[in-house]
Design a protein around this motif. Sequence first.
Motif, PDB file in Angstrom:
ATOM      1  N   VAL A  39       5.243  -3.617  -0.967  1.00 42.59           N
ATOM      2  CA  VAL A  39       4.565  -2.577  -1.489  1.00 42.59           C
ATOM      3  C   VAL A  39       5.258  -1.253  -0.760  1.00 42.59           C
ATOM      4  O   VAL A  39       5.724  -1.185   0.236  1.00 42.59           O
ATOM      5  CB  VAL A  39       3.108  -2.627  -0.776  1.00 42.59           C
ATOM      6  CG1 VAL A  39       2.417  -1.403  -1.010  1.00 42.59           C
ATOM      7  CG2 VAL A  39       2.293  -4.028  -1.561  1.00 42.59           C
ATOM      8  N   ASN A  67       3.174  -7.217   1.795  1.00 46.39           N
ATOM      9  CA  ASN A  67       2.324  -6.736   0.547  1.00 46.39           C
ATOM     10  C   ASN A  67       0.932  -6.051   1.340  1.00 46.39           C
ATOM     11  O   ASN A  67      -0.153  -6.647   0.780  1.00 46.39           O
ATOM     12  CB  ASN A  67       1.924  -7.700  -0.397  1.00 46.39           C
ATOM     13  CG  ASN A  67       1.854  -9.213   0.072  1.00 46.39           C
ATOM     14  OD1 ASN A  67       2.579 -10.121  -0.279  1.00 46.39           O
ATOM     15  ND2 ASN A  67       0.812  -9.650   0.912  1.00 46.39           N
ATOM     16  N   GLN A  77       2.746  -8.128 -10.207  1.00 44.93           N
ATOM     17  CA  GLN A  77       3.975  -7.758 -10.026  1.00 44.93           C
ATOM     18  C   GLN A  77       5.048  -8.673  -9.140  1.00 44.93           C
ATOM     19  O   GLN A  77       6.045  -8.984  -9.663  1.00 44.93           O
ATOM     20  CB  GLN A  77       3.879  -6.378  -9.293  1.00 44.93           C
ATOM     21  CG  GLN A  77       3.214  -5.143 -10.092  1.00 44.93           C
ATOM     22  CD  GLN A  77       3.396  -4.205  -9.201  1.00 44.93           C
ATOM     23  OE1 GLN A  77       4.500  -3.338  -8.872  1.00 44.93           O
ATOM     24  NE2 GLN A  77       2.142  -3.540  -8.761  1.00 44.93           N
ATOM     25  N   GLU A 131      -1.013  -5.838  -7.957  1.00 47.23           N
ATOM     26  CA  GLU A 131       0.063  -6.039  -7.063  1.00 47.23           C
ATOM     27  C   GLU A 131       0.541  -7.385  -7.053  1.00 47.23           C
ATOM     28  O   GLU A 131       1.830  -7.714  -6.991  1.00 47.23           O
ATOM     29  CB  GLU A 131      -0.221  -5.669  -5.815  1.00 47.23           C
ATOM     30  CG  GLU A 131      -0.293  -4.093  -5.779  1.00 47.23           C
ATOM     31  CD  GLU A 131      -1.344  -3.490  -4.397  1.00 47.23           C
ATOM     32  OE1 GLU A 131      -1.060  -3.921  -3.382  1.00 47.23           O
ATOM     33  OE2 GLU A 131      -1.883  -2.615  -4.842  1.00 47.23           O
ATOM     34  N   ILE A 157       6.769  -3.039  -4.838  1.00 50.41           N
ATOM     35  CA  ILE A 157       5.516  -3.494  -5.327  1.00 50.41           C
ATOM     36  C   ILE A 157       4.642  -2.223  -5.445  1.00 50.41           C
ATOM     37  O   ILE A 157       4.436  -1.512  -4.509  1.00 50.41           O
ATOM     38  CB  ILE A 157       4.995  -4.395  -4.594  1.00 50.41           C
ATOM     39  CG1 ILE A 157       5.606  -5.782  -4.443  1.00 50.41           C
ATOM     40  CG2 ILE A 157       3.519  -4.820  -5.331  1.00 50.41           C
ATOM     41  CD1 ILE A 157       5.130  -6.674  -3.369  1.00 50.41           C
ATOM     42  N   PRO A 167       1.990   0.056  -5.771  1.00 47.88           N
ATOM     43  CA  PRO A 167       0.243  -0.033  -5.224  1.00 47.88           C
ATOM     44  C   PRO A 167      -0.602   0.769  -6.119  1.00 47.88           C
ATOM     45  O   PRO A 167      -0.242   1.790  -6.632  1.00 47.88           O
ATOM     46  CB  PRO A 167       0.328   0.264  -3.747  1.00 47.88           C
ATOM     47  CG  PRO A 167       1.102   1.275  -3.691  1.00 47.88           C
ATOM     48  CD  PRO A 167       2.452   0.909  -4.767  1.00 47.88           C
TER      49      PRO A 167
END
Length: 844
Positions: free
Chosen positions: A613, A588, A646, A643, A630, A632
């Motif tokens: 991400v 991430n 999520q 984020e 994810i 962004p």
Amino acid sequence: MEFKKFFVYPRFPESLEKLVTISYNLWFTWDFDALSLFYRMDAELFRKVKHNPIKFIHLLSKEKIEALAQDRRFLLDLQEIWERFEEYQKKVHPMVSASDLTKGDVIAYFSTEFALHEALPVYAGGLGVLAGDILMGASDLDIPLVGVSLLYNRGYFKQTFDPAGLQKEESDIFDKFLNILREVKDPEGKPLLIELHILDKFYKAKVWKVEVGKRICLFLDTDIPENPPDVRAITEYLYPAEPEKRLKQEILLGMGGYQALRKMGLDPKIYHLNEGHSAFVILSRLKELMLEKGLSYPEAKLFIQETTVFTTHTPLIAGNEHFDTKLVEKYLGPEVSALGLTMEDLTKCGCILGDKSLFWLPALAIRYSRHVNAVSKLHQETTKKMWQPLFEDWLFEEVPIDYVTNGVHWRWLSEPFNDLLKEYVGLDFRFLGPDDPAWDEILNIPDEEVWEAHKKNKQRLINLLNKLLEEELMRGDPQKTSRKWSLPLKRFHLIIGCARRVTGYKRNNLILFDKERLLKILQDTDKPVLFVFAGKAHPKDLEGKKMIQELLDFRAKYQLEDKFVFIENYDLHLARYIIWGSDVWLNNPYRPMEASGTSGMKAAINGVLNLSVLDGWWAEGYDGTNGWAIYPKEGLPPYNYFEANQIYTLLEGEIRNLYYQRDEEGIPREWVQRMKRALYICCKNFSMNRVLLEYLQKFYQPALTQFKTLTAENFALVKRLDAERKILEENWGKIKILSFQTNILGEATWEDSEIEIKVEVEFGDLPKELVTVELVCIKEMGLEEEISKEFTFVPLELEKAENGKAFYSIKYQLYGHGLRKVGVRVVPSNEILRRAYPELIKWY
């Protein structure tokens, strides 16, 4: 009292000489049958020496060596593996065979770190792992590439933690002689040394090599008796914090590496610089071309540009290698003067926007490279924005930075999945290109076999984690040495892995954003989850260290020893186990800070599902069926809450539900379908084969063609082009675009209509054939946030020339409707000069 220390090497029987040869070649690390030989001999000893084959065979007892030499079954297996090794040496990929590349067309690949084996801890992270993968991939395909690097005697560092959870760094000293390294010898059989003369001091370095399949990697080492203490310390650590020491390393890497290649009789035709650390090799190339070949500085520069590839990974300008210009002058001023140049000549190639106080190595590399690439499509955009100041008057879309999305070598494939691919895709699946239809067979592998392979990987990870956590317990409380790890980790838990370098932009601790929500997930006994973290922060990265400390504090505060694990001293060996045994790979970073993110690829080729991400490779690799995205929000301040929420929502719902949704055979069928999609997409599109074949087509072959063309007839074309360059530079300031007229103003313009462009240019004494007057038409499509642009470049026709003026025109057909922009400019007619001298451009 004083003792002389030395090692007495065993004499290996002739029947075991093939074993010794294989031990010195890292091919064994990606051939599971070869690897198994070492475990068969003495598994416990092989693990104790960290899988170092040379140390291992030299520590075998004399009795064991003699027994192996008489073991008929062992010798038969050894012979079979040897025959496969010999067969491997003969393999050449068809696209390489079909190219112009020959064994003598050496490509020198410079990188400040290579991650080749855990016994050689001279790497910090992804840059070194990629370099190692590229060298291994070049061996597989038979691309004539040789690696060049430095040998850091104390490695990067060994990671430990104090009682408060703060990272501590210890030297990671390794044995050079009982290792996969070999000394390179000179013609007299002595260790090969190179010598640099810097600041009235001689810097000597020994040259070592590692055999990587059919390729070699060279390492320079200043820690030798011939050097004084300060010179011996140059190659002490990887990435030293002191700028002066780091500059010395990079001078040694570039200029010393060049000298090592020459002393070994290697004369590379192409130089590939992996990041800017090695950019000073350019000075050595200038020296050869100017002082030995007799070229002028502009001629030598032009030739270097056409035969250099530069790969950049760093997404932030501040993270790129740079030094105070005065420091660079202190060390390299005499070297530059010896070429008949001034520091001004050098610094203007290493500065940005005219600021000559800082010298940027990537700027130097870009200005001397015809072929520049980022490492993913999204990273290409980031990189163009970062380095557009080097091409001030160019359109953003024209900034000459291409991309080749990174990939991973098959050494990251686990044995169970290697066996599956051999059975269903084919024995030679490792040599397939991305377009081979055989990859489709991955989708036909029975679910049961995929799940069984994954279960084996998970069990191996759990076994390792339990062992490491028991050792951690004993270190933390020596009084409890008899106590066993009381909370053994379970294979059936959903395992989420997050193992990578720890630094701010990677947000390794984002999962802690809402601790209460995370605790509810971790405390759910119906659908249990195990998080496995690992990674090092740079010794000077205080933010990274605090992130690790926060992870450890969370684990301790809530007594999550069996649910939330951080494993210290992350290395290649540990990486394999975590990557292979995880169910989900969590990544991430801040978008667009992730240049590529190869750890997610390593996971995917083992059927591990990414939760990542949409940055780097995942923006290209995710298709909705092979993991989770994810989404962004870019910009500052960081949208951590957006984020992180999520991630929690996916873990609370879809991910855990899908994983624990089993049929009567205990198989999560929908999960396995996603695993097969992950395996298929990554093996097909993100292998090192695809990467290197792309480098071959985009860069290596064109650079080799230019090498042959430009060196013909004693650099005749180079000299002709430089003569043109002189005329252009002398007259460029005199060019004036006097008028630019169209017939489109004042009336409606319809699709399929024709517009007329007329341009008047004053050239002075400049021969008109040396330049092109060019129409630039831009077609814009889409909404404001998603505008795409289509560019057309068309040369105008010369109508007449009189009184030092030239009149050009063109009739241009408009296809399609929508917003158009048209402009005109003057550029050099020759493409090579146009790229080499980006300042030679004039717009109306």
